[in-house]
Design an enzyme around this catalytic site. Structure first.
Site, PDB file in Angstrom:
ATOM      1  N   VAL A 266      -5.425  -7.738   6.800  1.00  0.00           N
ATOM      2  CA  VAL A 266      -6.198  -6.655   6.181  1.00  0.00           C
ATOM      3  C   VAL A 266      -7.491  -7.184   5.572  1.00  0.00           C
ATOM      4  O   VAL A 266      -8.564  -6.607   5.757  1.00  0.00           O
ATOM      5  CB  VAL A 266      -5.350  -5.905   5.125  1.00  0.00           C
ATOM      6  CG1 VAL A 266      -6.171  -4.788   4.495  1.00  0.00           C
ATOM      7  CG2 VAL A 266      -4.087  -5.339   5.764  1.00  0.00           C
TER       8      VAL A 266
ATOM      9  N   LYS B 195       1.340  -2.141  -1.222  1.00  0.00           N
ATOM     10  CA  LYS B 195       2.282  -1.088  -1.644  1.00  0.00           C
ATOM     11  C   LYS B 195       3.341  -1.608  -2.591  1.00  0.00           C
ATOM     12  O   LYS B 195       3.806  -0.901  -3.471  1.00  0.00           O
ATOM     13  CB  LYS B 195       2.932  -0.429  -0.439  1.00  0.00           C
ATOM     14  CG  LYS B 195       3.512  -1.397   0.553  1.00  0.00           C
ATOM     15  CD  LYS B 195       3.413  -0.843   1.972  1.00  0.00           C
ATOM     16  CE  LYS B 195       3.523  -1.943   3.002  1.00  0.00           C
ATOM     17  NZ  LYS B 195       2.250  -2.347   3.553  1.00  0.00           N
TER      18      LYS B 195
ATOM     19  N   GLU C  98      -5.579   3.776  -1.555  1.00  0.00           N
ATOM     20  CA  GLU C  98      -5.390   4.667  -0.398  1.00  0.00           C
ATOM     21  C   GLU C  98      -4.677   3.952   0.754  1.00  0.00           C
ATOM     22  O   GLU C  98      -3.822   4.535   1.440  1.00  0.00           O
ATOM     23  CB  GLU C  98      -6.753   5.183   0.068  1.00  0.00           C
ATOM     24  CG  GLU C  98      -6.754   6.074   1.297  1.00  0.00           C
ATOM     25  CD  GLU C  98      -6.046   7.406   1.091  1.00  0.00           C
ATOM     26  OE1 GLU C  98      -6.546   8.224   0.320  1.00  0.00           O
ATOM     27  OE2 GLU C  98      -4.970   7.607   1.692  1.00  0.00           O
TER      28      GLU C  98
ATOM     29  N   GLY D 141      -1.428   3.385   6.042  1.00  0.00           N
ATOM     30  CA  GLY D 141      -2.508   2.596   6.624  1.00  0.00           C
ATOM     31  C   GLY D 141      -3.828   3.341   6.529  1.00  0.00           C
ATOM     32  O   GLY D 141      -4.304   3.654   5.439  1.00  0.00           O
TER      33      GLY D 141
ATOM     34  N   GLY E 101       4.104  -8.234  18.031  1.00  0.00           N
ATOM     35  CA  GLY E 101       3.434  -8.375  16.746  1.00  0.00           C
ATOM     36  C   GLY E 101       3.582  -7.162  15.850  1.00  0.00           C
ATOM     37  O   GLY E 101       2.908  -7.056  14.828  1.00  0.00           O
TER      38      GLY E 101
ATOM     39  N   GLU F 258       7.857  -8.352  11.808  1.00  0.00           N
ATOM     40  CA  GLU F 258       7.895  -9.722  11.301  1.00  0.00           C
ATOM     41  C   GLU F 258       9.109 -10.448  11.867  1.00  0.00           C
ATOM     42  O   GLU F 258      10.072  -9.830  12.304  1.00  0.00           O
ATOM     43  CB  GLU F 258       8.017  -9.699   9.766  1.00  0.00           C
ATOM     44  CG  GLU F 258       6.978  -8.867   9.047  1.00  0.00           C
ATOM     45  CD  GLU F 258       5.635  -9.550   8.986  1.00  0.00           C
ATOM     46  OE1 GLU F 258       5.594 -10.791   9.059  1.00  0.00           O
ATOM     47  OE2 GLU F 258       4.617  -8.840   8.892  1.00  0.00           O
TER      48      GLU F 258
ATOM     49  N   LYS G 258       6.554   3.256  -0.186  1.00  0.00           N
ATOM     50  CA  LYS G 258       5.532   4.264   0.087  1.00  0.00           C
ATOM     51  C   LYS G 258       5.945   5.638  -0.445  1.00  0.00           C
ATOM     52  O   LYS G 258       5.120   6.376  -0.976  1.00  0.00           O
ATOM     53  CB  LYS G 258       5.252   4.318   1.588  1.00  0.00           C
ATOM     54  CG  LYS G 258       4.554   3.038   2.072  1.00  0.00           C
ATOM     55  CD  LYS G 258       4.572   2.941   3.588  1.00  0.00           C
ATOM     56  CE  LYS G 258       3.798   1.720   4.078  1.00  0.00           C
ATOM     57  NZ  LYS G 258       4.031   1.479   5.523  1.00  0.00           N
TER      58      LYS G 258
ATOM     59  N   GLY H 174      -2.082  -1.864  10.945  1.00  0.00           N
ATOM     60  CA  GLY H 174      -3.087  -2.431  11.835  1.00  0.00           C
ATOM     61  C   GLY H 174      -4.310  -2.822  11.048  1.00  0.00           C
ATOM     62  O   GLY H 174      -4.656  -2.220  10.035  1.00  0.00           O
TER      63      GLY H 174
END
Lengths: 403, 403
Positions: free
Chosen positions: A12, A100, A124, A129, A182, A185, A200, A298
């Site tokens: 990120v 999160k 946000e 995402g 991918g 994990e 979330k 992503g």
């Protein structure tokens, strides 16, 4: 000139740097002044990065630099990230995050701290995402008493379930494919056991209903126990199996919140949400149902949400965003045991025995079912009621049906 | 205390009064001061209304009352509504509206006027009814260069198409049912001929791409010519027919915008949007695809969006919302003739003749097709190309396939 520091140059964090660069001209125009990346904090070295000159390893440089206006925390977790976020806010710098875990566990304290120091704490990107959901929840739906939130909040589990449904892979095969692509994990438990979805739904519930909901208050069930038999039975009645995070406001202001796999009828817009996509349905007393859909994870989608928060702050640094909520309390969250719904049951018994127990039921069929296995949908009842009827039987699967 | 005046006590205007009342305590709390309904302007008398004491017939009372902070315009049309909106903004009062015709035709001028007089002009409810779309477009997606907007923007036509697809009604039967249910006007042309969707795509394009797009610049085709034969052929290849408003940014900054019925593959999230629901898909260079879904019309959903704008303004009356766009220009909108796509063709000829004309094509079949009728999907080509190949033939239907 607005100066940014990014903490953590992972997926990120590097996406945030990329969006700030690629869309730089557009961002400067929207903010009405230059937005500049000043520091990137990471313990690793990135000598070949186009941002090489921005890297530092000592957070106190950021903390003590009065030119830094906005800190982007993309470290993750609730240890170092908590320390740095706390120190940044105490230094009067606004913080934007996609973390999160930190928001779900320490959001109330950090929002209070931000307010005390004339700063803002925006997140946000922590839910859905790139999907715009938290700002619409607090601004566009502000005229509503919100009543219910239902979300497909984890892309990894939705990918696994989609592959089980569409390609007939077992849970283990679909998980391995997700890992190879991918999407999951090596240690997939945060996703497949529902913890990520739990964090979330806590954040969504806090914003929608105004009090902190802690992850440990929210019963959480993942998707490890879902079999291809369940997928086939669900398909036979026009349903899909989806992992849902749910928060339902009760008449007395308490909140029924939980994470569990559900059967959803095909007509429900959430049933069509496939692969790594996420979607969040919100019900309010004026607006009825609305749904927000997009890529729930992503690099660039998540960075898009982070940078939107940066732009919002940069337009007016000191203006309070009023994204506050109140403190939590031990008795705020009530058990989903009170919630009546239809149930999907797969069990080893006879249909006549099931009819004795449940009265009116809808039998389901699948090809290749072993002798003795039956499955059916019950009428509306609570979980304690359905479990009592099934006591003593060998239950293969018990899943709630979303109304 | 923030004082509101509502202009026009029709469906939306009365819904605004209802939401302000029902959710009053919550709204006051979110704004941090009382929000009070002071006037309702309507030429009709409503002696039995719970709001009877608020009714007036003379706009100048509102215009000249310094206590009125926010004017809610729910008159509709671009005559009286334009006059009152202009006068309110000139008096320094912010205006909130659900009036898509006024925004699509005079939005640039009114936004300029608002800015000159230190006021704001907000219109979240003008597109997608209650669906939060305009604010997310300008704030949550601000980090993106937006590239494309695709929307099911009209609930009436979507209801008619859904009833044709699901219940096998003809266009005329479905329209009559929609009228009987109050979903369509006695004169349905604004809906079924696409003008309503056209106004909405103009507003979306202006906000997304920064320049005013006028309805007369946007080629608009409705759904009157869609037959059950088309619905059946679409179904045979897993497609649904939907009326779409589209705006696509070109490399040179120009905009390809148009309204037309399309074939959508079932996997597309827009294909599952049924009945009077609307949905808007947005593509940006960082976020990828996001979609917003909900009730695109109706008293309380639309009022919910109006009151959200009121709350936003009431929190900080004089702060500029920067929802500006630039002036339009005659050459801003380019023809959809440049846009290559697959096409659905229903035509009276032979399959061998069609293969001579189109080479590789995908034949479609339906039960009960009359002799001589064929239908097929072409490969990717532009509209002039497909029309040239079909010249001289008796074409029953020609619809673009959404990629």
């Amino acid at each position: 000139m607005i100066n940014i520091a990014i903490l953590g140059f992972g997926t990120v964090g590097s996406g945030v740097a990329e969006v700030l660069t690629t869309n730089g001209a557009l961002i400067d125009q929207r903010v009405n002044q230059p937005v500049s990346l000043k520091y990137i904090l990471d313990l690793r070295d990135f000598p070949d990065s186009p941002y090489a000159q921005h890297f530092i390893k000592d957070f106190s440089i950021i903390e003590n630099d009065p030119e830094v206006d906005i800190v982007v925390e993309t470290i993750g977790g609730a240890t170092v990230a908590l320390d740095y976020t706390t120190r940044a806010l105490k230094a009067g710098k606004s913080v934007v995050t996609s973390n999160k875990e930190l928001v779900a566990t320490h959001g109330y304290d950090l929002l209070q701290l931000a307010r005390e120091h004339g700063a803002n704490y925006l997140f946000e990107a922590s839910v859905g995402g790139g999907i715009p959901i938290l700002r619409p929840l607090t601004s566009c739906l502000a005229a509503n008493q919100l009543t219910q939130i239902t979300g497909i909040l984890n892309g990894t589990t939705n990918y696994i379930l989609t592959r089980m449904i569409r390609a007939g892979l077992t849970f283990e095969q679909a998980l391995k494919e997700a890992q190879d692509n991918g999407y999951a994990e090596r240690d997939p438990s945060a996703d497949v056991d529902g913890h990520d979805a739990c964090r979330k739904i806590c954040i969504l519930a806090a914003l929608a209903f105004g009090q902190h909901v802690y992850p440990e208050q929210v019963p959480t069930q993942g998707i490890r126990q879902i079999t291809l038999a369940d997928v086939a039975y669900a398909d036979s009645c026009g349903c899909k199996i989806k992992l849902l995070g749910r928060a339902i406001r009760q008449e007395d202001g308490k909140i029924c919140a939980f994470v569990a796999p559900h059967l959803l009828y095909g007509e429900n817009p959430l049933a069509g949400v496939e692969d790594v996509f996420n979607a969040i349905a919100v019900n309010g007393n004026a607006i009825g149902d609305v749904m927000f859909y997009g890529q729930g994870a992503g690099k660039l989608p998540t960075a898009s949400a982070v940078v939107a928060d940066v732009i919002d702050l940069a337009k007016d640094l000191k203006h309070s965003r009023r994204n506050q909520w109140g403190p939590g309390s031990p008795d705020l969250v009530v058990s989903s045991d009170i919630l009546s719904s239809r149930w999907y049951v797969r069990v080893n018994t006879t249909l006549s025995r099931a009819r004795e127990l449940f009265g009116d039921l809808q039998p389901l069929a699948r090809g290749g079912a072993p002798a003795g296995e039956i499955a059916f949908l019950t009428g509306p009842m609570t979980e304690p009621q359905v479990r009592e009827k099934l006591s003593g039987l060998s239950v293969g699967s018990l899943l709630r049906v979303l109304d």
